[in-house]
Design a protein around this motif. Structure first.
Motif, mmCIF file in Angstrom:
data_model
loop_
_atom_site.group_PDB
_atom_site.id
_atom_site.type_symbol
_atom_site.label_atom_id
_atom_site.label_comp_id
_atom_site.label_asym_id
_atom_site.label_seq_id
_atom_site.Cartn_x
_atom_site.Cartn_y
_atom_site.Cartn_z
ATOM 1 N N LEU A 105 -1.220 4.102 0.194
ATOM 2 C CA LEU A 105 -0.830 3.351 1.491
ATOM 3 C C LEU A 105 -2.271 2.696 1.996
ATOM 4 O O LEU A 105 -3.384 3.371 2.230
ATOM 5 C CB LEU A 105 -0.118 3.970 2.623
ATOM 6 N N ALA A 106 -2.279 1.668 2.882
ATOM 7 C CA ALA A 106 -3.539 1.294 3.602
ATOM 8 C C ALA A 106 -3.757 2.196 4.744
ATOM 9 O O ALA A 106 -3.032 2.975 5.131
ATOM 10 C CB ALA A 106 -2.993 -0.158 4.324
ATOM 11 N N VAL A 151 10.022 2.139 -1.039
ATOM 12 C CA VAL A 151 8.853 1.953 -2.140
ATOM 13 C C VAL A 151 7.705 2.339 -1.233
ATOM 14 O O VAL A 151 6.926 3.280 -1.850
ATOM 15 C CB VAL A 151 8.515 0.652 -2.584
ATOM 16 N N ALA A 152 7.362 1.975 -0.329
ATOM 17 C CA ALA A 152 6.317 2.400 0.690
ATOM 18 C C ALA A 152 6.360 3.901 0.883
ATOM 19 O O ALA A 152 5.269 4.706 0.741
ATOM 20 C CB ALA A 152 6.318 1.718 1.932
ATOM 21 N N GLU A 153 7.547 4.239 1.237
ATOM 22 C CA GLU A 153 7.959 5.780 1.650
ATOM 23 C C GLU A 153 7.541 6.703 0.565
ATOM 24 O O GLU A 153 6.959 7.823 0.779
ATOM 25 C CB GLU A 153 9.175 6.069 2.121
ATOM 26 N N VAL A 178 0.588 -3.331 4.104
ATOM 27 C CA VAL A 178 1.014 -1.860 3.995
ATOM 28 C C VAL A 178 0.589 -0.831 2.885
ATOM 29 O O VAL A 178 0.272 0.335 2.972
ATOM 30 C CB VAL A 178 2.640 -1.854 3.630
ATOM 31 N N VAL A 179 0.272 -1.559 1.961
ATOM 32 C CA VAL A 179 -0.711 -0.890 0.660
ATOM 33 C C VAL A 179 -1.934 -1.168 0.606
ATOM 34 O O VAL A 179 -2.160 -2.503 0.602
ATOM 35 C CB VAL A 179 0.337 -1.123 -0.671
ATOM 36 N N ALA A 180 -2.943 -0.362 0.243
ATOM 37 C CA ALA A 180 -4.481 -0.766 0.021
ATOM 38 C C ALA A 180 -4.329 -1.547 -1.114
ATOM 39 O O ALA A 180 -3.483 -1.622 -1.938
ATOM 40 C CB ALA A 180 -5.078 0.455 -0.121
ATOM 41 N N GLY A 181 -5.501 -2.416 -1.151
ATOM 42 C CA GLY A 181 -5.950 -3.315 -2.260
ATOM 43 C C GLY A 181 -6.111 -2.255 -3.712
ATOM 44 O O GLY A 181 -6.157 -1.238 -3.639
#
Length: 562
Positions: free
Chosen positions: A25-26, A64-66, A107-110
């Protein structure tokens, strides 16, 4: 499977290979959960980025993020999401959702592990030039003091007390003597203005305290420019985590504290018998009524938003109008519950003429508003020059500050109107792409609008300051539209004669006109609203159905003009 969660194969594209490092996650992202009591048929979930921006996520993206913790592989994430949703997703599909949906939203880091800076939403009619004044820790301390005012017995007693006093004041005692005292002692207007400033600050404290009472964490307080005038704001974005009742409490907290201020003022009046205090109470009631209007980003807008469970009402204007065209449908309208859709349609149909009237009045009255500001600037310039020449530094500095402040409404007017125009033209340009007739209509309409502005803005005698005695009523503003053919609807020749030429204060050599104009009919000018809101908005970001929310001021911005 919904369109948002469709794999790339369904669109005829080849799936990316899920053989990279585990995603993470970011930095600073907070997964809040389901948006409670929403007006959507399928409630979205929300997350908040480190910059404060709130994002709406469809259930599949939120799951997905969770599941992302920086250690799980795409295959492990796919297993968890499949188990949670009952949808058979593979690692390639998870990789697609991460790369094409969650990373663009921040939401998600690169892929390199870095959290890139993302552009925040810039919603319509949002507060501009925001400057944080009161830090979060101080806000927390302040709300601790006012926390007990939200105990139910205290609320009931305060509301009952104010109602009783209002009945006595309006139906038995009256306010004439208070108004008369102020008219014969204009210096008391400074007292009125100062108390309005205090009430405005308490209004924002009310929003912050209400948010904290419900379990949210209020942020900073500050100031900015809303449309054309200075305004306060409070960051209560965290109220999104609350249910409908908690969000409505936050929305109403500001006007509740206006009521508390009115009640406190009433108490002082009962102790002193000082009649002008009744005007202060009356002004608070006008502010409450104005805050309840749902057309700008006032408290009423957020009350309507939270009642319906739709946090992005302004972004619903275009799809709602489109859905009213026979044969046209828009998914963003169909995804709302039926009763919510009906409310939103009604709001949009009322909002459009109100916004056209407001911005039309601003355009018409721009010559006189700028002329008034310029005249006042010169008056204060003369005062500052004389004060510094006589060695009165404090007076000179005060006049200089007032000179600088005069530029804020003009800047706000230019910014808001220009931005609205650019947005309208950009939207029209996109709408007319590939359609020559539409493009011709857009270009012709824009040219006609610019020509109309030039016709009414060309200096032909109407650049005269607003005079004492002009009332600036709604019916007067409406009458100005009928005077457009004259080329000077803000000040017709007949109106100028009735005002004795509409002289400048500087030319008269005084701080104000001593004699009222010969006519005070409510025709050629409009007054600025006394207080408004600011601002939280949501803005669609991509076809996944996720939307972003401007976080800085989910309460209404409020001004200090009595």
């Amino acid at each position: 499977m919904t369109q948002e969660a469709q794999s790339p194969q369904a669109d005829g594209a080849s799936a990316p290979q899920a053989d990279g490092a585990p995603p993470r996650l970011a930095e600073g992202i907070e997964l809040i959960g389901e948006y409670e009591d929403s007006g959507y048929k399928e409630a979205p979930s929300i997350a908040r980025r480190a910059d404060g921006q709130v994002i709406q996520l469809p259930a599949i993206l939120y799951h997905v993020a969770e599941s992302i913790d920086g250690r799980r592989t795409y295959e492990e994430i796919a297993e968890r999401v499949t188990e949670a949703t009952g949808r058979g997703l593979g690692p390639e599909e998870i990789n697609y959702l991460v790369d094409e949906k969650l990373r663009p939203l921040g939401v998600v880091a690169g892929a390199d592990g870095q959290s890139p800076e993302l552009k925040k939403a810039d919603p319509l009619l949002a507060l501009k030039f925001r400057v944080a004044i009161v830090p979060e820790r101080v806000v927390h301390a302040i709300t601790s003091v006012f926390f007990p005012f939200f105990f139910p017995p205290v609320i009931a007693a305060a509301v009952a007390g104010l109602i009783a006093f209002d009945i006595w004041m309006l139906f038995f005692h009256g306010i004439a003597q208070g108004a008369r005292t102020i008219v014969y002692n204009p210096i008391l207007l400074f007292m009125l203005l100062g108390l309005v400033v205090v009430a405005t600050a308490l209004h924002e404290i009310g929003h912050a305290t209400a948010a904290r009472y419900g379990g949210a964490k209020p942020g900073v307080m500050g100031a900015g420019i809303y449309v054309v005038w200075p305004a306060f704001y409070t960051d209560v974005t965290d109220a999104y985590r609350l249910n409908r009742r908690g969000r409505l409490r936050t929305d109403l907290g500001g006007i509740y504290f206006n009521a508390l201020f009115a009640l406190g003022t009433a108490g002082v009046y009962l102790l002193t018998g000082f009649e002008p205090l009744l005007i202060v109470v009356l002004v608070q009631h006008f502010q409450i009524i104005q805050q309840l209007l749902p057309f700008l980003r006032l408290d009423g807008y957020y009350i309507l938003s939270d009642l319906t469970g739709v946090p992005d009402l302004f972004n619903r204007i275009k799809p709602t109008l489109k859905s009213l065209i026979p044969g046209k449908k828009d998914e963003s309208v169909d995804e709302l519950k039926p009763w919510v859709r009906a409310v939103v349609i009604g709001w949009v149909l009322l909002l459009i003429p109100v916004l056209l009237f407001v911005f039309g009045s601003i355009m018409i009255n721009a010559p006189r508003i700028f002329a008034t500001a310029y005249d006042s600037f010169l008056v204060h310039y003369d005062k500052a020059r004389a004060a510094f020449h006589d060695g009165h530094t404090t007076k000179g500095v005060l006049a200089s500050v007032q000179m600088a402040t005069l530029g804020l409404p003009a800047l706000g007017m230019a910014l808001s109107s220009g931005r609205a125009g650019v947005r309208a033209f950009s939207g029209g340009w996109h709408w007319s792409e590939g359609a020559p007739l539409r493009r011709l209509g857009l270009v012709s309409g824009t040219a006609a609008f610019i020509a109309l502005l030039g016709f009414i803005w060309y200096p032909n005698g109407d650049y005269r300051p607003i005079q004492r005695g002009e009332r600036g009523t709604v019916q007067g503003a409406a009458a100005q539209f009928r005077q457009l053919p004259t080329g000077r609807p803000a000040l017709t020749s007949q109106r100028e004669q009735a005002l004795g030429g509409a002289p400048t204060v500087r030319d008269e050599g005084s701080g104000g006109t001593d004699q009222a104009p010969t006519s005070t009919s409510p025709t050629e000018t409009t007054t600025q609203p006394t207080d408004t809101s600011g601002a939280t908005t949501t803005q669609p970001t991509d076809t996944s159905g996720a939307t972003t929310t401007q976080p800085t001021d989910t309460t209404a911005a409020t001004t200090t003009t009595p």
